[in-house]
Design an enzyme around this catalytic site. Structure first.
Site, mmCIF file in Angstrom:
data_model
loop_
_atom_site.group_PDB
_atom_site.id
_atom_site.type_symbol
_atom_site.label_atom_id
_atom_site.label_comp_id
_atom_site.label_asym_id
_atom_site.label_seq_id
_atom_site.Cartn_x
_atom_site.Cartn_y
_atom_site.Cartn_z
ATOM 1 N N HIS A 1 6.678 -13.753 2.163
ATOM 2 C CA HIS A 1 6.308 -12.901 3.294
ATOM 3 C C HIS A 1 5.820 -11.541 2.799
ATOM 4 O O HIS A 1 4.732 -11.092 3.161
ATOM 5 C CB HIS A 1 7.494 -12.738 4.240
ATOM 6 C CG HIS A 1 7.358 -11.606 5.194
ATOM 7 N ND1 HIS A 1 6.427 -11.601 6.211
ATOM 8 C CD2 HIS A 1 7.997 -10.410 5.276
ATOM 9 C CE1 HIS A 1 6.527 -10.476 6.882
ATOM 10 N NE2 HIS A 1 7.472 -9.722 6.332
ATOM 11 N N ASP B 1 -26.680 -1.345 1.473
ATOM 12 C CA ASP B 1 -25.651 -2.360 1.227
ATOM 13 C C ASP B 1 -24.630 -1.743 0.282
ATOM 14 O O ASP B 1 -24.706 -0.543 -0.006
ATOM 15 C CB ASP B 1 -26.265 -3.639 0.599
ATOM 16 C CG ASP B 1 -25.390 -4.865 0.865
ATOM 17 O OD1 ASP B 1 -24.216 -4.842 0.452
ATOM 18 O OD2 ASP B 1 -25.878 -5.819 1.514
ATOM 19 N N TRP C 1 9.516 -9.501 -3.325
ATOM 20 C CA TRP C 1 8.130 -9.106 -3.642
ATOM 21 C C TRP C 1 8.129 -8.079 -4.762
ATOM 22 O O TRP C 1 7.088 -7.799 -5.349
ATOM 23 C CB TRP C 1 7.407 -8.556 -2.412
ATOM 24 C CG TRP C 1 7.550 -7.096 -2.172
ATOM 25 C CD1 TRP C 1 8.646 -6.483 -1.665
ATOM 26 C CD2 TRP C 1 6.588 -6.065 -2.425
ATOM 27 N NE1 TRP C 1 8.431 -5.124 -1.579
ATOM 28 C CE2 TRP C 1 7.173 -4.837 -2.043
ATOM 29 C CE3 TRP C 1 5.288 -6.037 -2.943
ATOM 30 C CZ2 TRP C 1 6.515 -3.607 -2.158
ATOM 31 C CZ3 TRP C 1 4.636 -4.808 -3.049
ATOM 32 C CH2 TRP C 1 5.247 -3.620 -2.667
ATOM 33 N N SER D 1 -9.772 -8.892 -8.638
ATOM 34 C CA SER D 1 -10.546 -8.758 -7.407
ATOM 35 C C SER D 1 -10.463 -7.329 -6.873
ATOM 36 O O SER D 1 -11.489 -6.711 -6.563
ATOM 37 C CB SER D 1 -10.012 -9.742 -6.365
ATOM 38 O OG SER D 1 -10.260 -9.282 -5.071
ATOM 39 N N SER D 2 -9.243 -6.771 -6.822
ATOM 40 C CA SER D 2 -9.101 -5.406 -6.280
ATOM 41 C C SER D 2 -9.863 -4.404 -7.127
ATOM 42 O O SER D 2 -10.507 -3.498 -6.594
ATOM 43 C CB SER D 2 -7.632 -4.999 -6.255
ATOM 44 O OG SER D 2 -6.923 -5.835 -5.404
ATOM 45 N N HIS E 1 4.535 2.426 -5.810
ATOM 46 C CA HIS E 1 4.473 3.495 -4.818
ATOM 47 C C HIS E 1 3.044 3.845 -4.426
ATOM 48 O O HIS E 1 2.727 3.837 -3.246
ATOM 49 C CB HIS E 1 5.275 4.735 -5.172
ATOM 50 C CG HIS E 1 5.248 5.662 -4.007
ATOM 51 N ND1 HIS E 1 6.078 5.523 -2.920
ATOM 52 C CD2 HIS E 1 4.380 6.640 -3.692
ATOM 53 C CE1 HIS E 1 5.745 6.393 -2.005
ATOM 54 N NE2 HIS E 1 4.717 7.091 -2.444
ATOM 55 N N GLU F 1 0.729 1.945 -4.403
ATOM 56 C CA GLU F 1 0.340 0.793 -3.591
ATOM 57 C C GLU F 1 0.645 1.031 -2.111
ATOM 58 O O GLU F 1 -0.189 0.742 -1.249
ATOM 59 C CB GLU F 1 1.085 -0.451 -4.083
ATOM 60 C CG GLU F 1 1.020 -1.657 -3.157
ATOM 61 C CD GLU F 1 -0.372 -2.255 -3.042
ATOM 62 O OE1 GLU F 1 -1.221 -1.968 -3.899
ATOM 63 O OE2 GLU F 1 -0.612 -2.991 -2.062
ATOM 64 N N TYR G 1 0.719 3.748 -0.521
ATOM 65 C CA TYR G 1 -0.255 4.680 0.060
ATOM 66 C C TYR G 1 -1.626 4.043 0.138
ATOM 67 O O TYR G 1 -2.418 4.369 1.029
ATOM 68 C CB TYR G 1 -0.262 6.004 -0.703
ATOM 69 C CG TYR G 1 1.015 6.754 -0.451
ATOM 70 C CD1 TYR G 1 1.236 7.344 0.784
ATOM 71 C CD2 TYR G 1 2.015 6.804 -1.394
ATOM 72 C CE1 TYR G 1 2.419 7.974 1.059
ATOM 73 C CE2 TYR G 1 3.218 7.435 -1.124
ATOM 74 C CZ TYR G 1 3.415 8.016 0.103
ATOM 75 O OH TYR G 1 4.595 8.623 0.380
ATOM 76 N N SER H 1 -8.474 8.839 12.156
ATOM 77 C CA SER H 1 -9.241 10.089 12.228
ATOM 78 C C SER H 1 -10.645 9.865 12.774
ATOM 79 O O SER H 1 -11.309 10.803 13.196
ATOM 80 C CB SER H 1 -9.344 10.731 10.837
ATOM 81 O OG SER H 1 -8.067 10.846 10.265
ATOM 82 N N HIS I 1 11.801 7.032 -6.675
ATOM 83 C CA HIS I 1 12.655 7.126 -5.477
ATOM 84 C C HIS I 1 13.060 5.742 -4.994
ATOM 85 O O HIS I 1 13.897 5.622 -4.111
ATOM 86 C CB HIS I 1 11.990 7.945 -4.363
ATOM 87 C CG HIS I 1 10.744 7.355 -3.810
ATOM 88 N ND1 HIS I 1 9.680 8.125 -3.440
ATOM 89 C CD2 HIS I 1 10.381 6.083 -3.546
ATOM 90 C CE1 HIS I 1 8.717 7.355 -2.971
ATOM 91 N NE2 HIS I 1 9.120 6.110 -3.025
ATOM 92 N N HIS I 2 12.487 4.703 -5.592
ATOM 93 C CA HIS I 2 12.934 3.338 -5.293
ATOM 94 C C HIS I 2 14.084 2.936 -6.192
ATOM 95 O O HIS I 2 14.609 1.837 -6.067
ATOM 96 C CB HIS I 2 11.779 2.355 -5.475
ATOM 97 C CG HIS I 2 10.650 2.592 -4.530
ATOM 98 N ND1 HIS I 2 10.584 2.014 -3.291
ATOM 99 C CD2 HIS I 2 9.547 3.373 -4.634
ATOM 100 C CE1 HIS I 2 9.494 2.410 -2.681
ATOM 101 N NE2 HIS I 2 8.839 3.241 -3.472
ATOM 102 N N THR J 1 1.338 15.078 4.641
ATOM 103 C CA THR J 1 1.330 14.089 5.726
ATOM 104 C C THR J 1 1.511 14.780 7.067
ATOM 105 O O THR J 1 0.870 14.425 8.060
ATOM 106 C CB THR J 1 2.441 13.052 5.526
ATOM 107 O OG1 THR J 1 2.493 12.702 4.145
ATOM 108 C CG2 THR J 1 2.175 11.821 6.345
ATOM 109 N N LYS K 1 -1.616 16.109 8.421
ATOM 110 C CA LYS K 1 -2.466 15.118 9.098
ATOM 111 C C LYS K 1 -1.979 14.874 10.518
ATOM 112 O O LYS K 1 -2.754 14.914 11.472
ATOM 113 C CB LYS K 1 -2.495 13.817 8.305
ATOM 114 C CG LYS K 1 -3.015 13.989 6.890
ATOM 115 C CD LYS K 1 -3.414 12.690 6.247
ATOM 116 C CE LYS K 1 -4.678 12.127 6.835
ATOM 117 N NZ LYS K 1 -5.885 12.914 6.534
ATOM 118 N N ARG L 1 19.754 -5.963 2.642
ATOM 119 C CA ARG L 1 18.494 -6.708 2.743
ATOM 120 C C ARG L 1 18.672 -8.063 2.082
ATOM 121 O O ARG L 1 19.619 -8.294 1.362
ATOM 122 C CB ARG L 1 17.390 -6.023 1.939
ATOM 123 C CG ARG L 1 16.996 -4.700 2.363
ATOM 124 C CD ARG L 1 16.100 -4.090 1.307
ATOM 125 N NE ARG L 1 14.825 -4.789 1.176
ATOM 126 C CZ ARG L 1 13.830 -4.329 0.419
ATOM 127 N NH1 ARG L 1 13.988 -3.218 -0.267
ATOM 128 N NH2 ARG L 1 12.691 -4.973 0.345
#
Ligand code: HEA
Ligand code: HEA
Ligand code: CUA
Ligand SMILES: [Cu+2]
Lengths: 380, 523, 309
Positions: free
Chosen positions: B74, B103, B139, B167-168, B251, B253, B255, B266, B300-301, B326, B329, B448
């Protein structure tokens, strides 16, 4: 839509407010305050940050709601044309920054406090295994007491055939026992994967990392039973390795410890006794169902390829020394652990004998605890 | 031989090869979007399995090991299969239209970036049918659970990550080249639409961290198959090393999954507030500083891994700092609506919900950033609640807002506004029933990644599961609306909304197969 | 041609190729390759016969290579037809820059790992620093770098010796030093070749470019020498703990990149012999040479952080 939105906002802030009142703490809506200075400090910190966020939230959502109500096209609102304002932007950049400093100061204080594990009066080595905890009291040489703490909830409850008890999944066969009002230091490590040892009421959560040792400590201010769980994903039984801690008065603790030390001696005694194959098979079955069944399954078929079958396997029907050694020393680099430090010689002898004469195997031979001891000595 | 010029009068090729061989940014964009929606359903079905099992205490439907596979798949499918490709799809469709380019910069490589994905995810999904079972280590695949103790399917997981990483990287190189090199004359950097800005910065994040992810899975591969000891103390390595390298990717990732969302919101809010975006410049600087900070907060993880005190403090402070840009924004969005002339079409509804609910997720994020408090939150449902608030009503809502906002431009038809509003309200109510109670579960101490829980958690889990099915099935309504709009509907004008900003609104709806073959002049 | 036609407001049309079969086949080849590879590794671990898996992997690799060959061939042909505008060429340049940057990040993951184990993990295991308590698990482990005796030598066999700098006395017989000299000079030679190309001195170009490729090959040869030496004389293998792990992955991936770079340059050499490239238009060559310089820089870091210090 607006009404809904407003309602929802109202509801949300209401819930938040409720959650914040002590009253509801009892209702499992909020973090528990716990029974140590640290846990209360942590709780206060949590409430402080939460409170600040609620206040900011009310402000932010307030302005948003106001704009949504007041400046609707349907109400014939005409758009203003301004699109920046350096002053305001400065303010809402610097203000949050100041608020954050306000949060950082108490956080730093509490954290430093938590990190000071010096001057402990009792050290306990906590080792995570898939899927149980081992507690070893680091007292004087020779006196050392060590035991395993397994989930005590029967499968019938888990698979919904029997009614669930009140401590469902939070009960163990042998709880950790510690004295109240003493600084107890935990040295945490693991024998296989990463686990994490958490008792909410102590506000102690530390990872148990294989090959490394983490420190944590507690001064429990109340006697009683406190429950927690493993909080790092550690494989299929991760949800089933609870922690139960009995906090007792010093005197009570001392007698308990003495008792444990006596038991240890007794086991050593027993080891040299005679056992019949039947005795061993009987005891072996219980051991198997606590320690081996998760991987090798109740019928001994295992879950290949990860967890090999025992029924008719080369090991379980081959030479008995080999079989015993596998159990004693495990198989490095696989999920098969070395049970030498999990089981006493009697249990190991029993489980080996059972695996050869149960699970559809009928080799007919047996191994005595004494022989196990020899093999163990040979291994070291 | 092909003539650069004539090409632009050709329409799409006929038949399936149009999609297989295409080099057209609009076709490729559409393929990305459809693919990501399929993945969203797949990851969603896994989530529904999880929620079904957690509906009541006890084991009802699945075995613990399979439950872990569901959790893992998931997370992976939603992050790498649903959200990221959706944003890339939007980038493909909109960036050339927004900067007045014919293009994407490297059209053939563009198609390669896409076609790797179906193969990568086919391989990942196929692990579900292998006898070792699918990856079951979360994950975040912490070693050694994902190395020494992993099912053999981990090898395919590793290679899947390798190729989707390729790919990315190709995708983001393409986006950078397009934005840097192909802006219409007069389109200075500080005139670019916010969506383009956020994607430019996101692309840099991707190029910087995807290779690091490739590096860490490569270390796993060698620990598993070639006897190295990166993550084994017995050989002088350290399991925590894995976490450091992983989160250095992980991390940024997260964002990567929110910056394009910021861009979308926006774009949409000014249109329906009929007012210029407030504080454009500060918006740009805010995104840039968020991107910068995202590189120095990863641990922080890992507050509970027992890092040295100095480390804990550094990562705590750095993480808290992110609240500042943040916040800028959030305040700018709200001020854009303030004194505007607001109407509530579906894209706007999703955008407003985004601002409200993302901010909630942000607040819980800030609470998690407080290291000593995180000792109580870590690996509980409080974290699950946090990241779903930023990911689902955050990232996913923004994607849906974008779909409704640009669908008329893509298809030439207006979507059914009534159904759209219905979809919004079902999603909005569903999502909060689904994830709000998880805050309480976490604070009350529910860990979890567990298939079964003790009795005091029963009520909130039941509520959460109900919300899951409400939200889940309302997404089928979304599918229906989109298909209906593609099939037909009220003709859309070129501008679609009342005078929105941006070049994409100067071309007809549906946008011609080739647009801006000669660039427009931007004053 | 294409250029002449559309210069509406002086804009040179950006060449957007028609449909192309390359991407999907490249993806398919890539998929087959890794899928086969995955099976090879798992079969090997399970002790199963690997022939089919190996064939799948090879087939994938072959498909991918063929596609890429034709892809680049097409690219070159289009260039000769003058389809790419100056703007498109800038896109190529940008593409190559950021590709190289991504490679840099890949290596920094491994350098980061090296830094972490060397200055944190290993000392902690040996009882030094903040997590020194860990030493109670490894009573007879002493932290040194390079780690020549592992915490658990039964699982990870100790190397007899490391690759560390032997001191000035042994410098001359120290392969990495020669490798450094080789690569550094190869960077110079490729630069000379480049200037030659810019001045349209074809002979000089071919000569120095060929020389560069040669130096690259010699480097790889010595690298192989060194590995053989490590495995046979020093007992230093992938299996000898964290030192071996970091050493072989860092130098190994670098070696792999040298192979790629040398291959690219070789291709450029043949193209230049076939008379490709113009003094003002030779992106292919430039890309390859940038890549080569990058590989060179990585080596310098390796030389200092893996070998010397
Ligand atoms: C889109 C994805 C996304 C986003 C945007 C964020 C945003 C943030 N996250 Fe989140 N996070 C995740 C996705 C995301 N996160 C995921 C997936 C995980 C779990 C991974 C796993 O373990 O599986 C996670 C986990 C996670 C953790 C680890 C928890 C744990 O495992 O113990 C932490 C801890 O610091 C954290 C912090 C933050 C912070 C501080 C922000 C900040 O960016 C938030 C900033 C926003 C605001 C603060 C609100 C708006 C600001 C204002 C209104 C200004 C004024 C406010 C104040 C001054 C308070 N996140
Ligand atoms: C962007 C990312 C994203 C998104 C969108 C979601 C969406 C959802 N997530 Fe999840 N989630 C994660 C990212 C995400 N999640 C991550 C990273 C984790 C951590 C994993 C880990 O711990 O390793 C996680 C973990 C996670 C957990 C914790 C699992 C555990 O700890 O064991 C739970 C539990 O409730 C959950 C629930 C849900 C639900 C109900 C949704 C819903 O929004 C889903 C909505 C449902 C649908 C969209 C289904 C639609 C389909 C149908 C209705 C059926 C029709 C079928 C066909 C047509 C084929 N997620
Ligand atoms: Cu042990 Cu989770
Ligand atoms: Cu994070």
């Amino acid at each position: 839509m607006l009404l809904k939105n407003k309602l929802w906002l109202g509801l949300m802030t209401a819930v938040l407010a409720l959650a914040s009142t002590e009253l509801f703490a009892a209702w499992d809506l909020n973090m528990m305050q716990g029974i140590t200075e640290i846990s209360r400090e942590t709780y206060r910190l949590h409430m402080l940050i939460f409170g600040i966020c609620v206040v900011i939230g009310v402000g932010v959502y307030g302005v948003l709601a106001y704009s949504l109500i007041k400046y609707r096209k349907s109400k014939g609102a005409v758009p203003a044309t301004f699109h920046h304002n350096t002053k305001v932007e400065m303010v809402w950049t610097i203000l949050p920054f100041i608020i954050l400093i306000g949060m950082a100061i108490p956080s730093t204080r509490v954290l430093t406090q938590i990190y000071d594990s010096s001057e402990s009066e009792l050290d306990i080595l906590v080792t995570g295994y898939q899927w149980r905890w081992q507690y070893r009291y680091l007292t004087e040489e020779g006196e050392e007491v060590s035991f395993f703490s397994n989930l005590a909830t029967p499968d019938e409850q888990i698979y919904n055939v029997a009614a669930k008890g009140e401590n469902y999944l939070l009960e163990v066969d042998q709880p950790l026992v510690i004295p109240a009002n003493r600084k107890v230091r935990f040295l945490l490590t693991s024998a296989d994967v990463i686990h994490s040892w958490w008792v909410p009421e102590f506000a102690v959560k530390k990872d148990a990392i294989p090959g490394f040792v983490n420190e944590s400590w507690v001064i429990a201010e109340q006697t009683g039973t406190f429950r927690g769980q493993c909080t790092e994903l550690c494989g299929q039984e991760h949800g089933f390795m609870p922690i139960v801690v009995e906090v007792v008065e010093q005197a009570e603790f001392d007698t308990w410890l003495a008792g444990k030390q006596a038991d240890a001696a007794a086991i050593a005694e027993l080891t040299n006794q005679e056992f019949t194959l039947e005795q061993l098979v009987e005891q072996g079955r219980t051991v198997y169902n606590t320690y081996c069944v998760a991987c090798h399954q109740a019928n001994g078929q295992g879950l290949p390829p990860a967890f090999p079958a025992l029924t008719g396997s080369a090991v379980a029907t081959g030479p008995i020394e080999g079989h015993a050694n596998t159990v004693i020393n495990g198989v490095p680099g696989t999920a098969m652990a070395a049970y030498r430090n999990q089981l006493n010689p009697i249990d190991m002898a029993a489980v080996v004998t059972f695996e050869r004469n149960g699970l559809g195997n009928a080799v007919g031979d047996m191994i005595t605890p004494a022989e196990i001891l020899e093999l163990q000595a040979a291994a070291e | 031989m092909a003539h650069g010029h004539d090409d632009h009068h050709h329409g799409p090729a006929k038949g399936i090869t149009r999609w297989l061989y295409t080099t057209n940014h609009k076709d490729i964009g559409s393929m990305y979007l459809w693919f990501s929606f399929a993945m969203f359903l797949m990851g969603g079905v896994f989530a529904l399995v999880i929620r079904a099992e957690l509906f009541q205490p006890g084991l009802q439907f699945v075995e613990p090991n399979f439950f872990n596979q569901m959790t893992t798949m998931h997370g992976l499918v939603m992050v790498f299969g649903a959200v990221m490709p959706a944003f890339v799809g939007l980038a493909n469709w909109m960036i050339p239209l927004m900067i007045g380019a014919p293009d994407m910069a490297l059209p053939r490589m563009n198609n390669w970036s896409f076609w790797i994905l179906p193969f990568a995810f086919a391989m990942l999904a196929s692990t579900l049918f292998m006898d070792s079972g699918a990856p079951n280590f979360g994950w975040t695949f912490y070693a050694p659970l994902s190395t020494t103790y992993a099912p053999s399917s981990v090898t395919f997981f590793i290679f899947a990550v390798h190729i989707m990483g390729a790919s990315s990287i190709m995708g983001s190189i393409n986006i950078i080249a397009t934005i840097i090199n192909m802006r219409a004359p007069g389109m200075t950097l500080m005139k670019m639409p916010m969506f383009v800005w956020t994607w430019l910065i996101t692309a840099y994040l991707l190029i910087a961290v995807m290779p690091v992810l490739a590096g860490v899975v490569t270390m796993m591969l060698f620990d598993i198959h070639f006897g190295t000891s990166f993550f084994s103390a017995a050989g002088g390595g350290d399991p925590v090393l894995f976490q450091h390298v992983f989160w250095f990717f992980g991390h940024p990732e997260v964002y990567i999954m929110i910056l394009p969302a910021f861009g979308i919101v926006s774009e949409i809010i000014p249109t329906f507030a009929r007012k210029h975006l407030f504080g454009y410049d500060s918006m740009v600087y805010a995104v840039a500083s968020i991107a910068f900070l995202s590189f120095i907060v990863w641990a922080h993880h890992m507050f509970t891994t027992g890092m040295p005190l100095a480390g804990e403090l550094f990562f705590m402070y750095a993480t808290m700092l992110i609240a500042v840009p943040t916040g800028v924004k959030v305040f700018n969005w709200i001020t854009t609506m303030f004194k505007g002339s607001i109407s509530f079409e579906t894209p706007m509804l999703f955008s407003i919900a985004f601002v409200v609910l993302f901010t909630m997720g942000g607040f819980t994020g800030l609470m998690l950033a407080i290291a000593p408090a995180d000792f109580q939150y870590h690996d509980t449902y409080f974290v699950v609640a946090h990241f779903h608030y930023v990911l689902v009503p955050g990232a996913v809502f923004s994607i849906m807002a974008a779909a409704y906002y640009w669908l008329p431009k893509w298809t030439g038809h207006m979507y059914d506004e009534a159904l759209g509003k219905l979809h919004f309200w079902l999603s909005f109510v569903g999502i909060n029933i689904l994830f709000f109670p998880q805050h309480f579960l976490g604070l009350a101490g529910m860990p979890r990644r567990i298939p079964d829980y003790s009795l005091q958690f029963a009520d909130f889990n039941m509520i959460s599961s109900i919300g899951a099915f409400i939200f889940g099935f309302s997404q089928l309504l979304f599918l229906f609306i989109v298909v209906k709009t593609v099939m037909g509907g009220k003709k859309a004008t070129a501008a679609v909304w009342d005078n929105p900003e941006g070049l994409e609104w100067t071309v007809d709806s549906p946008a011609p197969y080739h647009t801006f073959s000669t660039p427009p002049l931007v004053k | 041609m294409a250029k002449a036609e559309d210069t509406a407001n002086g804009y040179e049309a950006y060449y957007v190729p028609e449909q192309s079969k390359f991407p999907i086949w490249a993806s398919f080849g890539m998929f087959l390759m890794v899928y086969g590879l995955g099976n090879v590794l798992n079969d090997h671990k399970a002790g199963i016969d690997m022939t089919t898996s190996s064939w799948i992997a090879f087939l994938g690799f072959f498909t991918l290579s063929c596609v890429l060959y034709n892809w680049f061939a097409t690219q070159i042909r289009e260039n000769h037809q003058g389809l790419p505008s100056a703007q498109l060429k800038r896109s190529y340049v940008l593409g190559m820059y950021w590709f190289i940057f991504s490679e840099v990040m890949f290596f920094s993951a491994f350098f980061g790992a090296l830094y972490y184990v060397r200055f944190m993990a290993v000392p902690w295991l040996g009882g030094e620093g903040d997590k020194g308590v860990s030493a109670i698990l490894w009573p007879d482990f002493t932290p040194t770098w390079p780690v020549v005796s592992n915490p658990n030598p039964d699982l990870f066999t100790n190397p007899e010796e490391s690759m560390a700098w032997p001191g000035l006395s042994g410098a001359l017989s120290y392969l990495p030093l020669w490798n450094t000299i080789l690569l550094l000079s190869s960077s110079v030679t490729v630069h000379i070749a480049h200037t030659a190309l810019k001045n349209g001195e074809r002979k000089k170009l071919n000569l120095w470019l060929g020389l560069t490729v040669l130096l690259g090959i010699v480097f790889l040869f010595l690298q192989a020498e060194e590995y053989i030496h490590a495995y046979h004389e020093l007992g230093l293998t992938l299996n000898s703990g964290i030192y071996g792990s970091t050493f072989f992955l860092l130098t190994g991936f670098h070696g792999f990149h040298v192979t790629l770079g040398a291959f690219m340059l070789a291709v450029m050499w043949f193209r230049s012999i076939k008379g490709h490239f113009k003094p003002e238009d030779h992106f292919g060559f430039e890309a390859a040479s940038w890549y080569w310089h990058f590989v060179d820089v990585v080596w310098v870091c390796l030389f200092f952080f893996v070998y010397i210090f």
